[in-house]
Design a protein around this motif. Sequence first.
Motif, PDB file in Angstrom:
ATOM      1  N   VAL A  36      90.265 103.415 127.266  1.00 59.99           N
ATOM      2  CA  VAL A  36      89.586 103.532 125.965  1.00 59.99           C
ATOM      3  C   VAL A  36      88.998 104.935 125.793  1.00 59.99           C
ATOM      4  N   ALA A  37      88.172 105.361 126.736  1.00 62.79           N
ATOM      5  CA  ALA A  37      87.662 106.733 126.688  1.00 62.79           C
ATOM      6  C   ALA A  37      88.724 107.734 127.108  1.00 62.79           C
ATOM      7  N   GLN A  38      89.771 107.243 127.777  1.00 62.27           N
ATOM      8  CA  GLN A  38      90.927 108.043 128.207  1.00 62.27           C
ATOM      9  C   GLN A  38      90.503 109.224 129.086  1.00 62.27           C
ATOM     10  N   ILE A  39      89.686 108.887 130.083  1.00 66.32           N
ATOM     11  CA  ILE A  39      89.286 109.862 131.105  1.00 66.32           C
ATOM     12  C   ILE A  39      90.359 109.897 132.184  1.00 66.32           C
ATOM     13  N   VAL A  98      81.982 106.438 122.702  1.00 65.81           N
ATOM     14  CA  VAL A  98      82.893 107.552 122.967  1.00 65.81           C
ATOM     15  C   VAL A  98      82.451 108.743 122.128  1.00 65.81           C
ATOM     16  N   PRO A  99      81.969 109.819 122.735  1.00 63.83           N
ATOM     17  CA  PRO A  99      81.466 110.969 121.972  1.00 63.83           C
ATOM     18  C   PRO A  99      82.600 111.673 121.230  1.00 63.83           C
ATOM     19  N   PRO A 100      82.266 112.354 120.117  1.00 63.06           N
ATOM     20  CA  PRO A 100      83.310 113.001 119.301  1.00 63.06           C
ATOM     21  C   PRO A 100      83.752 114.362 119.830  1.00 63.06           C
ATOM     22  N   PHE A 101      83.691 114.572 121.112  1.00 60.45           N
ATOM     23  CA  PHE A 101      84.151 115.831 121.702  1.00 60.45           C
ATOM     24  C   PHE A 101      84.863 115.512 123.011  1.00 60.45           C
ATOM     25  N   GLU A 102      85.727 116.432 123.435  1.00 57.62           N
ATOM     26  CA  GLU A 102      86.546 116.198 124.620  1.00 57.62           C
ATOM     27  C   GLU A 102      86.022 116.910 125.857  1.00 57.62           C
ATOM     28  N   ALA A 170      89.895  92.862 119.951  1.00 56.24           N
ATOM     29  CA  ALA A 170      90.315  94.172 119.438  1.00 56.24           C
ATOM     30  C   ALA A 170      90.980  94.972 120.546  1.00 56.24           C
ATOM     31  N   ASN A 171      91.861  94.321 121.289  1.00 52.99           N
ATOM     32  CA  ASN A 171      92.555  94.977 122.400  1.00 52.99           C
ATOM     33  C   ASN A 171      93.742  95.774 121.862  1.00 52.99           C
ATOM     34  N   ALA A 172      93.648  97.077 121.934  1.00 57.01           N
ATOM     35  CA  ALA A 172      94.717  97.933 121.403  1.00 57.01           C
ATOM     36  C   ALA A 172      96.004  97.714 122.189  1.00 57.01           C
ATOM     37  N   PRO A 173      97.166  97.748 121.514  1.00 64.54           N
ATOM     38  CA  PRO A 173      98.437  97.533 122.222  1.00 64.54           C
ATOM     39  C   PRO A 173      98.734  98.656 123.203  1.00 64.54           C
ATOM     40  N   CYS A 174      99.542  98.316 124.214  1.00 64.07           N
ATOM     41  CA  CYS A 174      99.911  99.308 125.215  1.00 64.07           C
ATOM     42  C   CYS A 174     100.907 100.319 124.622  1.00 64.07           C
ATOM     43  N   ILE A 175     101.078 101.411 125.328  1.00 68.36           N
ATOM     44  CA  ILE A 175     101.993 102.472 124.891  1.00 68.36           C
ATOM     45  C   ILE A 175     103.252 102.415 125.758  1.00 68.36           C
ATOM     46  N   SER A 197     103.074  93.012 107.854  1.00 69.19           N
ATOM     47  CA  SER A 197     102.124  91.978 107.472  1.00 69.19           C
ATOM     48  C   SER A 197     101.081  91.732 108.552  1.00 69.19           C
ATOM     49  N   LYS A 198     101.357  92.131 109.784  1.00 71.21           N
ATOM     50  CA  LYS A 198     100.426  91.903 110.880  1.00 71.21           C
ATOM     51  C   LYS A 198      99.394  93.037 110.929  1.00 71.21           C
ATOM     52  N   PRO A 199      98.122  92.674 111.156  1.00 72.28           N
ATOM     53  CA  PRO A 199      97.107  93.739 111.264  1.00 72.28           C
ATOM     54  C   PRO A 199      97.336  94.586 112.500  1.00 72.28           C
ATOM     55  N   VAL A 200      97.183  95.874 112.356  1.00 68.85           N
ATOM     56  CA  VAL A 200      97.391  96.801 113.460  1.00 68.85           C
ATOM     57  C   VAL A 200      96.038  97.129 114.080  1.00 68.85           C
ATOM     58  N   ILE A 201      95.903  96.887 115.379  1.00 64.90           N
ATOM     59  CA  ILE A 201      94.669  97.181 116.095  1.00 64.90           C
ATOM     60  C   ILE A 201      94.794  98.567 116.703  1.00 64.90           C
ATOM     61  N   SER A 202      93.910  99.446 116.309  1.00 64.74           N
ATOM     62  CA  SER A 202      93.948 100.812 116.807  1.00 64.74           C
ATOM     63  C   SER A 202      92.952 100.983 117.950  1.00 64.74           C
ATOM     64  N   LEU A 203      93.005 102.151 118.565  1.00 68.51           N
ATOM     65  CA  LEU A 203      92.065 102.458 119.635  1.00 68.51           C
ATOM     66  C   LEU A 203      90.642 102.529 119.102  1.00 68.51           C
ATOM     67  N   GLU A 204      90.476 102.938 117.842  1.00 67.64           N
ATOM     68  CA  GLU A 204      89.134 102.988 117.237  1.00 67.64           C
ATOM     69  C   GLU A 204      88.538 101.592 117.128  1.00 67.64           C
ATOM     70  N   HIS A 205      89.374 100.598 116.801  1.00 70.22           N
ATOM     71  CA  HIS A 205      88.887  99.210 116.754  1.00 70.22           C
ATOM     72  C   HIS A 205      88.381  98.772 118.124  1.00 70.22           C
ATOM     73  N   THR A 206      89.108  99.137 119.164  1.00 68.53           N
ATOM     74  CA  THR A 206      88.709  98.770 120.520  1.00 68.53           C
ATOM     75  C   THR A 206      87.385  99.430 120.882  1.00 68.53           C
ATOM     76  N   ARG A 207      87.232 100.690 120.529  1.00 66.62           N
ATOM     77  CA  ARG A 207      85.983 101.398 120.824  1.00 66.62           C
ATOM     78  C   ARG A 207      84.806 100.762 120.090  1.00 66.62           C
ATOM     79  N   THR A 208      85.012 100.367 118.836  1.00 64.99           N
ATOM     80  CA  THR A 208      83.952  99.694 118.070  1.00 64.99           C
ATOM     81  C   THR A 208      83.581  98.365 118.704  1.00 64.99           C
ATOM     82  N   ALA A 209      84.588  97.639 119.193  1.00 63.14           N
ATOM     83  CA  ALA A 209      84.324  96.354 119.841  1.00 63.14           C
ATOM     84  C   ALA A 209      83.460  96.522 121.089  1.00 63.14           C
TER      85      ALA A 209
END
Length: 473
Positions: A36-39, A98-102, A170-175, A197-209
């Motif tokens: 999620v934070a992709q460290i 997740v802070p807005p900087f890398e 809100a589990n984002a799909p794998c890549i 028609s299916k809702p798309v769960i993004s990484l932002e949704h997972t972070r909000t969860a």
Amino acid sequence: SKLSVCNKICYAIGGAPYQITGCALGFFLQIYLLDVAQIDPFYASIILFVGRAWDAVTDPTVGFLVSRSPWTRFGRMLPWIVLSTPLAVISYFLIWYVPPFENGKVIWYLFFYCLFQSLQTCFHVPYSALTMFISSEQKERDSATAYRMTVEVLGTLLGTAIQGQIVGLANAPCIPGPADILAEPSNFSASPGLNESKPVISLEHTRTAYMIASGVICLIYIICAVVLFFGVREQKGESEPMSFFQGIKLVMGYGPYAKLVMAFLFTSLGFMLLEGNFALFCSATLGFRNDFQNILLVIMLSATLAIPFWQWFLTRFGKKTAVYVGTLVVIPFMILVVSLKSNLAVTYICSFAAGVGVAVAFLLPWSMLPDVVDDFQVQNPDFTGHEALFYSFYVFFTKFASGVSLGISTLSLDFAGYISRGCSQPKEVDLTLKLLVSAAPIALMAIGLSIIYSYPINEEKRQANRKLLQDLR
């Protein structure tokens, strides 16, 4: 010295914040940092190890400061608990943001993880030592400890449910990687618009969860601290000033305590390796990306249901016997879950059985520590008021073990080639995860059981100490 049921429940509720936050961090922080934070796994291992090592160092320091702090109208322990709570919940919430900087991400997580661990230590060490000040009767303390362990396991169940179920929605799909596309091209070559028609769960949704889950846990943390403060009366005890290094020598030089701590150091390290890597094992190796939170919930539910049984068992057959039986019962299922091919039903069965052993890891250390403190008081009647040191050094070793387990396991995944959010992992990662949830924990548990064999405080000695302390008082 007689405690009412209300007193015991209020005291027990105070143990929930440590377990709720500890369970959420233990099960989910590793997978959160990686996916999620992709460290980078290497930096994630540094965050996990340094955070827990720092936490371990603060335990004896806080224990020493607590033992030297003056008595107030609210007691000695309770002010530490109340004053540390507001900052603790703020720092806990920011761990899951997740802070807005890398560039400064690693520093962000390391700082707030260490800060939260320090503040939670200021809560948990006084709370643990409070066991010795709620009653002078060993039977009342054992009963209050049983209440506490039941609530703490309920806390782990609650922490797993809140974190797992909210995040699971809100589990984002794998890549998919090149190997996944070549193996099953039909799964990744759907025509455009087929799934619109299916809702798309993004990484932002997972972070909000994750942030929503942490907010709920913070609210529970505050409520539990308030209930503890108003529902428990701390009895005044005597203490003698002692330097920090004198305290270390006093505590670690006492044989029964050293053996108990070393035994549970190894068994706890085994269970922590299992806890810290099981979510990733279920998700990456077994392929249960959408079910791992439910599997973790089954483990905690089983542990909750098993606590009353183990409380009866230890009073009937003794605490050492309970340690052996409770630890050994989980080992066959730890072997089974990595030996068979991916099977959801078998995984649920193994998880339920593992929860029975987890209950022992929760109950027995905190039930046996007061016995050691009582034995020390019988052997050294001139030393009083140093209970916080015994509890803080035990917490120090268990937290240090947790830091070692999380750091080594995450670093091992980095060496094995872990792919963040990958639909499949290299075979080396699968093998590493199997070792981390089965072979390594079993070896550590075996070492711990061999040490507990020489632990000298059996049921006869415990009852004799109880009578001697009653005579002294």
